[in-house]
Scaffold this active site. Structure first.
Site, PDB file in Angstrom:
ATOM      1  N   CYS A 126      -2.641  -4.739   2.294  1.00 30.04           N
ATOM      2  CA  CYS A 126      -3.114  -4.987   0.926  1.00 30.04           C
ATOM      3  C   CYS A 126      -2.639  -6.321   0.368  1.00 30.04           C
ATOM      4  O   CYS A 126      -3.015  -6.697  -0.731  1.00 30.04           O
ATOM      5  CB  CYS A 126      -2.663  -3.862  -0.003  1.00 30.04           C
ATOM      6  N   CYS A 178       2.691   1.008   2.899  1.00 32.31           N
ATOM      7  CA  CYS A 178       3.274   0.625   1.606  1.00 32.31           C
ATOM      8  C   CYS A 178       4.738   1.016   1.558  1.00 32.31           C
ATOM      9  O   CYS A 178       5.578   0.282   1.034  1.00 32.31           O
ATOM     10  CB  CYS A 178       2.552   1.335   0.466  1.00 32.31           C
TER      11      CYS A 178
END
Ligand code: FES
Lengths: 121, 121
Positions: free
Chosen positions: B33, B102
Protein backbone atom coordinates in the site's frame (compact mmCIF):
# COMPACT_ATOMS: atom_id res chain seq x y z
CA UNK A 1 4.69 13.25 0.39
CA UNK A 2 1.42 14.61 1.83
CA UNK A 3 -0.01 18.14 1.79
CA UNK A 4 -0.58 20.01 5.06
CA UNK A 5 -4.30 19.68 4.47
CA UNK A 6 -4.06 15.87 4.21
CA UNK A 7 -2.01 15.72 7.42
CA UNK A 8 -4.50 17.98 9.21
CA UNK A 9 -7.50 15.82 8.26
CA UNK A 10 -5.55 12.64 9.11
CA UNK A 11 -4.50 13.88 12.53
CA UNK A 12 -7.76 15.65 13.39
CA UNK A 13 -10.39 13.79 11.42
CA UNK A 14 -13.83 15.43 11.31
CA UNK A 15 -17.10 13.55 11.75
CA UNK A 16 -15.76 10.16 12.84
CA UNK A 17 -18.44 7.81 14.15
CA UNK A 18 -21.84 6.36 13.38
CA UNK A 19 -25.33 7.83 13.00
CA UNK A 20 -27.69 5.42 14.74
CA UNK A 21 -30.87 6.50 12.97
CA UNK A 22 -29.15 7.19 9.64
CA UNK A 23 -31.30 7.69 6.53
CA UNK A 24 -28.64 6.08 4.37
CA UNK A 25 -25.61 3.86 5.02
CA UNK A 26 -22.95 2.88 2.46
CA UNK A 27 -20.02 0.49 2.88
CA UNK A 28 -17.32 -0.10 0.29
CA UNK A 29 -14.10 -2.14 0.38
CA UNK A 30 -10.59 -1.46 -0.87
CA UNK A 31 -9.61 -4.49 -2.99
CA UNK A 32 -5.89 -3.74 -2.55
CA UNK A 33 -5.71 -3.84 1.22
CA UNK A 34 -9.03 -5.30 2.37
CA UNK A 35 -10.01 -2.18 4.32
CA UNK A 36 -13.65 -1.13 4.66
CA UNK A 37 -15.19 2.34 4.73
CA UNK A 38 -18.71 3.09 5.96
CA UNK A 39 -20.48 6.43 5.57
CA UNK A 40 -23.74 7.36 7.32
CA UNK A 41 -26.01 10.23 6.19
CA UNK A 42 -28.93 12.04 7.75
CA UNK A 43 -31.19 13.75 5.20
CA UNK A 44 -33.92 16.36 5.65
CA UNK A 45 -35.90 17.97 2.82
CA UNK A 46 -33.44 16.54 0.29
CA UNK A 47 -30.48 18.16 2.06
CA UNK A 48 -27.68 16.25 3.84
CA UNK A 49 -27.82 17.44 7.43
CA UNK A 50 -25.20 15.16 8.96
CA UNK A 51 -22.48 12.79 7.71
CA UNK A 52 -20.28 10.45 9.72
CA UNK A 53 -17.72 7.81 8.74
CA UNK A 54 -15.99 4.77 10.17
CA UNK A 55 -12.95 2.99 8.78
CA UNK A 56 -10.01 0.83 9.67
CA UNK A 57 -8.22 2.22 6.61
CA UNK A 58 -5.02 4.20 6.32
CA UNK A 59 -4.28 7.90 6.63
CA UNK A 60 -5.29 8.64 3.05
CA UNK A 61 -8.64 6.92 3.58
CA UNK A 62 -9.19 8.83 6.83
CA UNK A 63 -8.19 12.21 5.34
CA UNK A 64 -10.40 11.87 2.25
CA UNK A 65 -13.38 10.74 4.31
CA UNK A 66 -12.96 13.56 6.78
CA UNK A 67 -12.74 15.99 3.83
CA UNK A 68 -15.79 14.63 2.03
CA UNK A 69 -17.96 14.82 5.15
CA UNK A 70 -17.22 18.55 5.30
CA UNK A 71 -17.91 18.93 1.58
CA UNK A 72 -21.23 17.04 1.72
CA UNK A 73 -22.90 18.67 4.73
CA UNK A 74 -25.51 21.21 3.64
CA UNK A 75 -25.56 19.96 0.06
CA UNK A 76 -28.63 18.60 -1.72
CA UNK A 77 -28.65 14.91 -2.63
CA UNK A 78 -27.99 15.85 -6.26
CA UNK A 79 -25.07 18.12 -5.38
CA UNK A 80 -23.56 15.46 -3.10
CA UNK A 81 -23.86 12.81 -5.81
CA UNK A 82 -21.91 15.12 -8.13
CA UNK A 83 -18.86 15.17 -5.80
CA UNK A 84 -16.23 13.06 -7.58
CA UNK A 85 -13.17 11.22 -6.30
CA UNK A 86 -11.07 13.93 -7.98
CA UNK A 87 -12.97 16.75 -6.28
CA UNK A 88 -11.95 15.35 -2.91
CA UNK A 89 -8.31 14.90 -3.95
CA UNK A 90 -8.28 18.48 -5.32
CA UNK A 91 -9.78 19.88 -2.12
CA UNK A 92 -6.97 18.12 -0.20
CA UNK A 93 -4.37 19.71 -2.51
CA UNK A 94 -3.41 16.39 -4.04
CA UNK A 95 -2.71 12.80 -3.03
CA UNK A 96 0.08 10.44 -4.09
CA UNK A 97 -0.89 8.06 -6.94
CA UNK A 98 -0.17 4.97 -4.78
CA UNK A 99 -2.98 6.12 -2.48
CA UNK A 100 -5.73 6.57 -5.08
CA UNK A 101 -7.32 3.21 -4.14
CA UNK A 102 -7.59 4.33 -0.55
CA UNK A 103 -8.84 7.80 -1.31
CA UNK A 104 -11.53 6.58 -3.69
CA UNK A 105 -13.25 4.88 -0.76
CA UNK A 106 -14.65 8.17 0.52
CA UNK A 107 -16.54 9.22 -2.61
CA UNK A 108 -17.64 5.65 -3.32
CA UNK A 109 -19.01 5.17 0.20
CA UNK A 110 -20.83 8.53 0.11
CA UNK A 111 -22.47 7.58 -3.18
CA UNK A 112 -23.38 4.16 -1.76
CA UNK A 113 -24.99 5.84 1.25
CA UNK A 114 -27.02 8.10 -1.04
CA UNK A 115 -28.11 5.09 -3.14
CA UNK A 116 -29.19 3.37 0.07
CA UNK A 117 -31.18 6.47 1.08
CA UNK A 118 -32.94 6.61 -2.30
CA UNK A 119 -33.85 2.91 -2.13
CA UNK A 120 -35.52 3.44 1.23
CA UNK A 121 -37.58 6.47 0.13
CA UNK B 1 -13.21 -9.22 11.94
CA UNK B 2 -10.96 -7.62 14.62
CA UNK B 3 -10.46 -8.57 18.27
CA UNK B 4 -11.43 -6.13 21.03
CA UNK B 5 -7.74 -5.68 21.76
CA UNK B 6 -7.00 -4.64 18.16
CA UNK B 7 -9.91 -2.16 18.22
CA UNK B 8 -8.71 -0.75 21.54
CA UNK B 9 -5.16 -0.16 20.30
CA UNK B 10 -6.49 1.27 17.01
CA UNK B 11 -8.87 3.70 18.71
CA UNK B 12 -6.56 4.63 21.60
CA UNK B 13 -3.07 4.11 20.22
CA UNK B 14 -0.28 4.25 22.80
CA UNK B 15 3.03 6.06 22.28
CA UNK B 16 2.24 7.91 19.08
CA UNK B 17 4.80 10.56 18.18
CA UNK B 18 8.51 11.20 17.75
CA UNK B 19 11.49 11.11 20.09
CA UNK B 20 13.64 14.10 19.15
CA UNK B 21 16.87 12.83 20.70
CA UNK B 22 16.23 9.17 19.86
CA UNK B 23 19.09 6.68 20.18
CA UNK B 24 17.72 4.66 17.28
CA UNK B 25 15.25 5.34 14.45
CA UNK B 26 13.89 2.75 12.02
CA UNK B 27 11.63 3.30 9.01
CA UNK B 28 10.13 0.53 6.89
CA UNK B 29 7.63 0.59 4.03
CA UNK B 30 4.66 -1.58 3.14
CA UNK B 31 5.14 -2.67 -0.48
CA UNK B 32 1.41 -3.39 -0.88
CA UNK B 33 0.00 0.00 0.00
CA UNK B 34 3.03 2.32 0.06
CA UNK B 35 2.63 3.21 3.75
CA UNK B 36 5.61 3.99 5.96
CA UNK B 37 6.16 3.18 9.62
CA UNK B 38 8.82 4.86 11.78
CA UNK B 39 9.79 3.74 15.27
CA UNK B 40 12.00 5.77 17.65
CA UNK B 41 13.76 4.27 20.66
CA UNK B 42 15.51 5.72 23.68
CA UNK B 43 18.03 3.32 25.28
CA UNK B 44 19.78 3.44 28.65
CA UNK B 45 22.13 0.75 30.00
CA UNK B 46 21.04 -1.61 27.23
CA UNK B 47 17.36 -1.25 28.21
CA UNK B 48 14.67 0.36 26.04
CA UNK B 49 13.34 3.23 28.11
CA UNK B 50 10.97 4.82 25.64
CA UNK B 51 9.46 3.92 22.27
CA UNK B 52 7.31 6.04 19.97
CA UNK B 53 5.89 5.48 16.50
CA UNK B 54 4.55 7.44 13.55
CA UNK B 55 2.63 6.09 10.58
CA UNK B 56 0.13 6.95 7.89
CA UNK B 57 -0.83 3.27 7.79
CA UNK B 58 -4.14 1.55 8.40
CA UNK B 59 -5.77 0.37 11.60
CA UNK B 60 -3.81 -2.88 11.66
CA UNK B 61 -0.52 -1.01 11.34
CA UNK B 62 -1.53 1.40 14.10
CA UNK B 63 -2.74 -1.37 16.45
CA UNK B 64 0.37 -3.54 16.02
CA UNK B 65 2.70 -0.57 16.52
CA UNK B 66 0.86 0.57 19.60
CA UNK B 67 1.03 -2.99 20.95
CA UNK B 68 4.74 -3.45 20.21
CA UNK B 69 5.67 -0.19 21.94
CA UNK B 70 4.07 -1.54 25.12
CA UNK B 71 5.83 -4.88 24.68
CA UNK B 72 9.26 -3.32 24.08
CA UNK B 73 9.44 -0.78 26.92
CA UNK B 74 11.58 -2.06 29.79
CA UNK B 75 13.09 -4.85 27.69
CA UNK B 76 16.80 -5.25 26.97
CA UNK B 77 17.98 -4.79 23.39
CA UNK B 78 18.33 -8.58 23.04
CA UNK B 79 14.83 -9.25 24.39
CA UNK B 80 13.32 -6.60 22.11
CA UNK B 81 15.11 -8.05 19.07
CA UNK B 82 13.54 -11.41 19.90
CA UNK B 83 9.98 -10.04 19.58
CA UNK B 84 8.63 -11.52 16.35
CA UNK B 85 5.84 -10.44 14.04
CA UNK B 86 3.83 -13.39 15.38
CA UNK B 87 4.35 -12.41 19.01
CA UNK B 88 2.66 -9.09 18.31
CA UNK B 89 -0.25 -10.71 16.46
CA UNK B 90 -0.66 -13.22 19.32
CA UNK B 91 -0.64 -10.47 21.92
CA UNK B 92 -3.43 -8.76 19.96
CA UNK B 93 -5.44 -12.00 19.94
CA UNK B 94 -5.06 -12.46 16.21
CA UNK B 95 -5.20 -10.45 13.01
CA UNK B 96 -6.88 -11.24 9.69
CA UNK B 97 -4.52 -12.80 7.09
CA UNK B 98 -5.17 -9.95 4.62
CA UNK B 99 -3.58 -7.60 7.17
CA UNK B 100 -0.30 -9.44 7.75
CA UNK B 101 1.59 -7.05 5.44
CA UNK B 102 0.42 -4.09 7.48
CA UNK B 103 1.02 -5.66 10.85
CA UNK B 104 4.55 -6.80 10.00
CA UNK B 105 5.58 -3.15 9.79
CA UNK B 106 5.67 -2.81 13.58
CA UNK B 107 8.18 -5.58 14.30
CA UNK B 108 10.27 -4.71 11.25
CA UNK B 109 10.49 -1.04 12.22
CA UNK B 110 11.41 -1.89 15.82
CA UNK B 111 14.19 -4.16 14.59
CA UNK B 112 15.37 -1.45 12.18
CA UNK B 113 15.47 1.07 15.03
CA UNK B 114 17.55 -1.34 17.13
CA UNK B 115 19.93 -1.93 14.19
CA UNK B 116 20.27 1.83 13.85
CA UNK B 117 21.04 2.13 17.59
CA UNK B 118 23.71 -0.56 17.35
CA UNK B 119 25.35 1.11 14.33
CA UNK B 120 25.67 4.35 16.26
CA UNK B 121 27.21 2.77 19.36
S1 FES C 1 -4.06 0.95 2.88
FE1 FES C 1 -6.09 0.26 3.26
S2 FES C 1 -7.29 2.05 2.90
FE2 FES C 1 -5.29 2.70 2.51
Amino acid sequence: MYSDKVMDHFQNPRNVGEIEDADGVGTVGNPTCGDLMTIYIKVKDNVIEDVKFKTFGCGAAIATSSMITEMAVGKTIEEALAITRNDVADELEGLPPVKMHCSNLAADALHAAIDNYKEKM
